[in-house]
Design an enzyme around this catalytic site. Structure first.
Site, PDB file in Angstrom:
ATOM      1  N   HIS A 141       0.834  -1.196   0.000  1.00 10.87           N
ATOM      2  CA  HIS A 141       0.000   0.000   0.000  1.00 10.87           C
ATOM      3  C   HIS A 141       0.876   1.256   0.000  1.00 10.87           C
ATOM      4  CE1 HIS A 141      -3.754  -2.033   0.302  1.00 10.87           C
ATOM      5  NE2 HIS A 141      -3.643  -2.410   1.555  1.00 10.87           N
ATOM      6  N   TYR A 232     -10.243   0.347 -11.071  1.00 11.02           N
ATOM      7  CA  TYR A 232     -11.178  -0.661 -10.570  1.00 11.02           C
ATOM      8  C   TYR A 232     -12.455  -0.670 -11.400  1.00 11.02           C
ATOM      9  CZ  TYR A 232     -14.272  -3.062  -7.244  1.00 11.02           C
ATOM     10  OH  TYR A 232     -15.159  -3.931  -6.660  1.00 11.02           O
ATOM     11  N   GLY A 300     -18.510  -4.664  -3.394  1.00  5.05           N
ATOM     12  CA  GLY A 300     -17.595  -4.375  -4.485  1.00  5.05           C
ATOM     13  C   GLY A 300     -18.239  -3.645  -5.645  1.00  5.05           C
TER      14      GLY A 300
END
Length: 332
Positions: A141, A232, A300
């Site tokens: 991260h 994403y 999600g």
């Protein structure tokens, strides 16, 4: 003390790393995040004591190999999914897709692709024997400028970064913390409104969010052969095109025969969030940190933040992000 001097000082005194690190961390600017945890500002971003200790260990001890691959992200940006996809793409010969004992079916993606922050938690020279296979696959991260400290010009790792809409990240972070911390570490006091305020000010773990994203965005523009910037939302809306893009970047593009035999669909199905969340290991298993694997799987969905953020909150964060990303070419 200039923060940029820290890695060099640590390299000069590696034998006293632990005590040296404690002293250096204590000298850094600090603040308290929305959960009441003390965090420290190191080279522009914020980390708690444990993660910063790991990062400094990593910067001192990591020896990159030219074939290394790092899966990177800001927390709650699609990390688990990208780990599963990347691992599976790199394993076709060792683990056929129709193998019922495929690692993805029996292990959580975080077990298969370890965080560098986890590997270097206690030492600058951890045992990496179990990662001897090439390519070695890691995750992090850390923002790019922190990650690249140990890199050399002749050993450029490949880095895959996944970015997610800031509002969905914020809500996912809040719900994730609630799901596994419960009443601990000030979670009850950290309402969405409180977390939102800290997030907008940039005082958050691995934040500010915009600095994190921009580090990889700029890296992908400067060195597209070694830094891949993925979204994403695009993985959700055009999975076939994005997984082929990822495979090509990793150096394992799909052959015409593989595409005809349905390998793209097989990998997407194997690594689909609905499939991963339904596996026994992810319903009942626990990570070594005590976090239940089921906490890494929620809905999600793209745009789910609209069910939690007020119009005023959305407007405020939109204004901040527009200002911070201005002139970069990056838009949400």
């Amino acid at each position: 003390m200039d923060e940029k001097e820290i890695p060099k000082k640590l390299r000069d005194k590696e034998e006293n790393l632990s005590e040296e690190t404690k002293s250096l961390i204590a000298a850094l600017p600090s603040d308290i995040d929305g959960y009441g945890i003390k965090i420290f500002k190191y080279q522009g971003c914020w980390y708690d004591n444990q993660r910063l200790h790991s990062i400094l260990n990593y910067q001192v001890g990591f020896q990159p190999q030219e074939t290394d691959i790092v899966v990177a992200s800001y927390p709650k940006s699609g990390t688990t999914w990208l780990k599963a996809l990347t691992f599976t793409l790199l394993q076709p010969l060792r683990h056929p897709l129709d193998d019922h004992h495929h690692p993805v079916l029996n292990h959580n993606p975080h077990e298969l692709v370890l965080f560098l922050e986890e590997i270097y938690r206690n030492s600058s020279i951890p045992d990496l024997q179990k990662l001897s296979a090439s390519p070695r696959l890691f995750s992090t991260h850390m923002p790019l400028h922190i990650l690249k400290v140990p890199f050399k010009d002749d050993s450029p790792c490949k880095i895959v970064y996944v970015c997610r809409n800031v509002k969905d990240v914020l809500v996912s972070l809040w719900l994730f913390k609630k799901s596994w911390l419960g009443k601990n570490v000030g979670v009850e006091k950290c309402t969405l409104e409180v977390l939102f305020d800290y997030f907008c000010r940039g005082v958050a773990l691995y934040g500010p969010f915009w600095e994190h994203v921009l580090s990889y965005w700029r890296g992908s523009l400067e060195d597209p052969e070694h830094v891949l910037f993925m979204r994403y939302e695009e993985l959700k809306t055009e999975p076939h095109a994005q997984i082929k893009r990822l495979a090509k970047f990793l150096g394992c593009p799909f052959t015409e025969e593989e595409e005809k035999s349905g390998n793209v669909d097989k990998i997407l199905e194997l690594c689909a969030l609905r499939n991963l969340s339904g596996l026994e290991i992810n319903k009942t298993g626990t990570w070594k940190t005590g976090v239940g694997f089921k906490s890494f799987f929620r809905r999600g969905e793209v745009g789910d933040s609209k069910n939690y953020l007020t119009p005023e909150m959305e407007a405020r964060i939109d204004m901040i992000i527009d200002e911070k990303l201005k002139g970069s070419g990056l838009k949400f």
